[in-house]
Write an enzyme that holds these catalytic residues in place. Structure first.
Site, PDB file in Angstrom:
ATOM      1  N   ASP A 328      45.489  45.038  73.363  1.00 40.25           N
ATOM      2  CA  ASP A 328      44.666  44.202  72.502  1.00 40.25           C
ATOM      3  C   ASP A 328      44.860  42.750  72.925  1.00 40.25           C
ATOM      4  O   ASP A 328      45.683  42.450  73.785  1.00 40.25           O
ATOM      5  CB  ASP A 328      44.989  44.418  71.024  1.00 40.25           C
ATOM      6  CG  ASP A 328      46.456  44.209  70.698  1.00 40.25           C
ATOM      7  OD1 ASP A 328      47.253  44.016  71.636  1.00 40.25           O
ATOM      8  OD2 ASP A 328      46.820  44.250  69.512  1.00 40.25           O
ATOM      9  N   ASP A 605      48.643  46.371  67.177  1.00 42.59           N
ATOM     10  CA  ASP A 605      49.413  45.909  66.018  1.00 42.59           C
ATOM     11  C   ASP A 605      48.719  46.222  64.701  1.00 42.59           C
ATOM     12  O   ASP A 605      49.299  46.059  63.638  1.00 42.59           O
ATOM     13  CB  ASP A 605      49.682  44.406  66.105  1.00 42.59           C
ATOM     14  CG  ASP A 605      48.401  43.578  66.175  1.00 42.59           C
ATOM     15  OD1 ASP A 605      47.312  44.180  66.205  1.00 42.59           O
ATOM     16  OD2 ASP A 605      48.488  42.347  66.202  1.00 42.59           O
ATOM     17  N   ASP A 609      44.580  50.543  65.380  1.00 44.47           N
ATOM     18  CA  ASP A 609      45.121  50.936  66.682  1.00 44.47           C
ATOM     19  C   ASP A 609      45.904  52.250  66.619  1.00 44.47           C
ATOM     20  O   ASP A 609      46.229  52.825  67.660  1.00 44.47           O
ATOM     21  CB  ASP A 609      46.058  49.842  67.219  1.00 44.47           C
ATOM     22  CG  ASP A 609      45.324  48.542  67.500  1.00 44.47           C
ATOM     23  OD1 ASP A 609      44.242  48.607  68.094  1.00 44.47           O
ATOM     24  OD2 ASP A 609      45.838  47.474  67.126  1.00 44.47           O
TER      25      ASP A 609
END
Length: 874
Positions: A328, A605, A609
């Site tokens: 990410d 995080d 996810d």
């Protein structure tokens, strides 16, 4: 809601707690360790060994020492499985401390006609919840009231700021979740609101993603696959050797025995089976599961010092086999804190005007209680306050000295905000801040700057994925207009300039990304940001190149969803960036990469996810990520930094090499031992090694060697190599050459020595060559001690060669290898002690000092020859 309605809602819709994943019992988790293929082979070998020992004890009436071999094998099994179990339990405890979820956090609700505080877990469907800046939304709900309400939805969608409103005219049709809904686990960045709860616990969007993350695809790790292959090879070779012994000895029986007798043949056949089974037991490397477990456990502890908390042992090694990292953006590649990147003020405005305008015309606050200032409220406005702080200005002091007269809050329709204050100078001043093109069009005085120049500057900032704000002010005179009909009506505004704000890339990320790319690992960014922002971040970290990358290398979430599985499989290798990604896009990306036989690591995080973290070969959560993300991951990156991922890859690759080094050492020992048993069986030789001696060689020395080779530190040089193929066999060509070559030389040397000892009668190695060979007199106790010690020291010196394998360094390079040196010393002293005082238990006699000198010096040629070969190769 009344108390009765609350109870009924809780009964009907459940409680506001995410159901934790069901954990297996400790016994089940322990017994799962016995599923390793090498452990299974050891268990079979142990069972066979027990059968042999029982026959020898009760059938041949030998001593209780015959049970040492099976005991040694089962001790090795328990040590390997027990260590793996204990270290994973310890990691779970450390993880639990890191990831405590507080369901007792207070939430403001309206019940029985009164505002009151309750624990988050007690919120029910139908509750009216009061939302304030800085709070986390406790459940999914519909907004009844929203005042300047902006919510950080990055944990669910990756989008840091989503404007929320109850006005249908302002609804965002492209938003992932409705503009009048707030979702559990998201955070109020500014403004306030009132919400009616629609879903709690597992039924929230947060809960649905968490539930999806519990689906364990049980992806087999590269190490599992390669150890499976090694186990199959050892089984086939040992069975082949055993079959050769049985066939060969039966043939020898019919050649040497003139008259066939069933009784003598059955006795001979039973003895042949015993020899064959003994060889199978000897061939199994008891120390290998121990070496793997110790390597993984050692790496787990050491990786924690590099900000990698490993929860699942296999993840240490699997990181070394990684071929793709899906990362990410926010918090991993960037600092996750908006900062002023550039300022462009015109007409030399006074510092007092700039500072006061920023300080008073803001809804953000700074939390200065910690070591680092934290922004409360809008991150973009907070960046301006951080800019003041870096210049040594206390924005609160400036605010206190200026008396607020009138305010106009920001709205998406106006795209600006305004504040009228009685300035510290005593004059009333109007400050305006917002979209630069709108602020510029409102100004009468522009300090000679044209609209074209402003537009060009804005385009340059936008191409660098920066957010921009324009500033204006007017010193007010009696009768001047300020704010009318919710708009700025001032007619004499002066344009101050533009500020560009960005979430800067972490300083260490470009080098870290270059390191993993040079190591042959592909990096893919998955983000909820716009394609422009994502592309600029990719450019800054060295992933995106405008000259070579194009439309085939970037895709949006909408376009991604339109691809069929076949189309995605064909295109996924070229993708570098997925922008505007939706919660399940990352999981689908991981599955497509795995279908192309890639070994995938995923960073994340947010709650969104979690499915991808669970599906990947290695899931890497961030230290300040959500509890759902961390629960789904294998490793937690405590400092959130991409450079820590590079260190995890280095540890994983080095760990695999350590396992290879132990296999090299162990298989060389086994080749020598197996061929001695095989040829000895055909030649009718006396067994040169007793059961207790083999216990020392197969258990104690293997365990120590496993500890020595497992504790070798990582080498930065492994990052210059490409990822290994998951189809590749764990024993590579150089290892095969060394195992067969060195093992073969050891076998021939030991076989010749055995034959010489059987046909002579020596009491000191100084007599070798001086005593004539005669008839087979067997082995004396002293000769057995000599043979045993020579056998051990050949392996001892070869351990140094195994340590230096593929390091491009000398075996005497001991920097960071103090543990190896200490264990080598223990093996050396242990062998001296066993031979000197072992007596009948180990079937040895003390050796003369000159024999120790000759053995140690003579067998050290193994190391010196290895050093010469390494020097020649270098």
């Amino acid at each position: 809601m009344t108390d009765a309605e609350v109870s009924e809602s809780r009964r009907k819709n459940g409680i506001n707690i995410l159901t934790p994943p069901e954990k297996d019992s400790l016994w089940k988790r322990f017994f799962e360790k016995f599923g390793d293929p090498l452990i299974i082979i050891l268990l079979i070998a142990g069972a066979l060994s027990i059968g042999i020992s029982c026959y020898e004890y009760w059938g041949l009436h030998e001593g209780a020492g015959v049970f040492f071999e099976p005991i040694g094998i089962f001790i090795a099994i328990l040590l390997a499985t027990g260590l793996a179990f204990i270290f994973e339990l310890k990691a779970d405890k450390e993880f639990a401390l890191l990831n405590q979820v507080n369901d007792d956090e207070p939430v403001q609700v309206i019940r029985n006609g009164n505002a009151m505080q309750i624990a988050r877990k007690d919120v029910v469907v139908g509750d009216i919840v009061i939302l304030n800046t800085g709070e986390e939304v406790p459940a999914d709900g519909e907004l009844l009231e929203a005042v300047m309400l902006n919510i950080d939805e990055s944990t669910l969608t990756g989008e840091p700021i989503c404007h929320k409103t109850t006005d249908p005219a302002e609804f965002d049709s492209d938003a992932t979740f409705p503009s009048n809904h707030a979702m559990r686990g998201t955070k109020i960045m500014e403004g306030h609101g009132i919400m009616r709860v629609l879903a709690v616990g597992d039924k929230t969007e947060n809960g649905k993603v968490f539930e999806a993350a519990q689906i364990d695809d049980s992806v087999k790790t590269p190490l599992n696959e390669q150890l499976d292959g090694l186990g199959d090879l050892i089984t086939k070779i040992s069975y082949g050797f055993a079959a050769a012994i049985i066939v060969g000895r039966i043939v020898m029986y019919f050649i040497n025995v003139p008259e066939f007798e069933w009784v003598s043949f059955l006795a001979y056949f039973l003895q042949t089976l015993m020899v064959a089974v003994t060889l199978v037991v000897v061939a199994v490397p008891e120390g290998l599961p121990m070496a793997v477990t110790l390597s993984l456990a050692y790496s787990m502890r050491r990786m924690l010092k590099t900000n990698n908390l490993v929860r699942k042992m296999h993840a240490c090694e699997t990181m070394g086999a990684t071929t793709v990292i899906c990362t990410d953006k926010t918090g991993t590649l960037t600092q996750n804190q908006m900062q002023v990147a550039q300022t462009n003020f015109f007409g030399n405005p006074s510092d007092d005007i700039l500072i006061e305008g920023i300080a008073v015309n803001s809804t953000a606050q700074l939390d200065l209680s910690g070591d680092k200032a934290q922004v409360l409220g809008n991150p973009t406005e907070g960046a301006l306050l951080l800019w003041l702080q870096k210049r040594g200005v206390n924005y609160l002091d400036v605010k206190d000295k200026a008396q607020r007269i009138e305010e106009l809050p920001f709205s998406t329709e106006r795209k600006y905000m305004a504040t009228v204050v009685k300035s510290a100078t005593g004059k009333p001043i109007l400050y305006v801040k917002g979209a630069p093109e709108i602020i510029f069009s409102m100004c009468k005085n522009t300090a000679g700057v044209t609209r074209q120049e402003v537009d060009a500057q804005l385009l340059a900032y936008q191409n660098q994925a920066m957010r921009t704000l324009g500033f204006a002010y007017q010193e007010l005179n009696e009768g001047d207009k300020t704010i009318e009909n919710n708009k700025v009506a001032a007619a004499n505004l002066t344009f101050l300039g533009i500020v560009a704000i960005s979430d800067p890339v972490r300083a260490d990320v470009p080098d870290a990304v270059r390191e993993v790319i040079d190591a042959g690992i592909k990096v893919k960014i998955v983000t909820g940001d716009t394609p422009g922002t994502a592309k600029e971040i990719g450019r800054q970290i060295g992933l995106w190149n405008d000259a070579t990358d194009g439309e085939r290398n970037i895709i949006t979430g909408t376009e991604f969803a339109e691809l069929s599985d076949k189309q995605l499989k064909e295109r996924v290798g070229d993708l570098k960036i997925i922008a505007r990604a939706r919660p399940m896009d990352k999981k689908r990306l991981v599955e497509a990469l795995q279908a192309n036989n890639e070994v995938v690591a995923v960073t994340g995080d947010g709650t969104n996810d979690a499915p991808a973290l669970k599906t990947a070969h290695v899931g890497l959560s961030m230290g300040d990520g959500t509890s759902v993300a961390k629960e789904a991951s294998d490793i937690t990156i405590i400092d959130n930094s991409f450079s820590s991922i590079g260190r995890a890859v280095m540890w994983g690759r080095s760990l695999f090499q350590n396992i290879q080094r132990f296999i090299l050492f162990q298989m060389t020992v086994n080749v020598a031992a197996c061929f001695i048993v095989l040829f000895g069986a055909f030649m009718g030789m006396q067994s040169p090694l007793t059961v207790t001696q083999m216990l020392w060689v197969n258990l104690i020395m293997d365990t120590f060697a496993a500890m020595a080779l497992a504790s070798l530190p990582p080498s930065q040089s492994v990052m210059k190599e490409k990822p290994r193929s998951r189809e590749a066999f764990i024993i590579n060509r150089p290892m095969w050459k060394s195992i067969v070559g060195t093992g073969g030389v050891f076998f021939l040397l030991l076989l010749g020595l055995l034959y010489y000892f059987e046909h002579t009668d020596i009491s000191c190695l100084t007599e070798v060559g001086k005593v004539a060979m005669g008839a087979n007199t067997g082995l004396s106790g002293y000769e057995l001690s000599l043979f045993f010690t020579i056998f051990v020291f050949l392996q001892f010196w070869n351990m140094f060669n195994a340590r230096a394998f593929e390091t491009r360094r000398s075996a005497f390079h001991f920097k960071g290898c103090g543990g190896f040196g200490l264990i080598a010393l223990v093996i050396l002293l242990g062998q001296v002690l066993i031979v000197s005082v072992g007596g009948e238990f180990f079937n040895v006699e003390p050796l003369k000092f000159i024999d120790w000198v000759i053995i140690i010096a003579g067998t050290s040629l193994v190391l010196w020859i290895g050093e010469l070969i390494r020097l020649f190769k270098k």
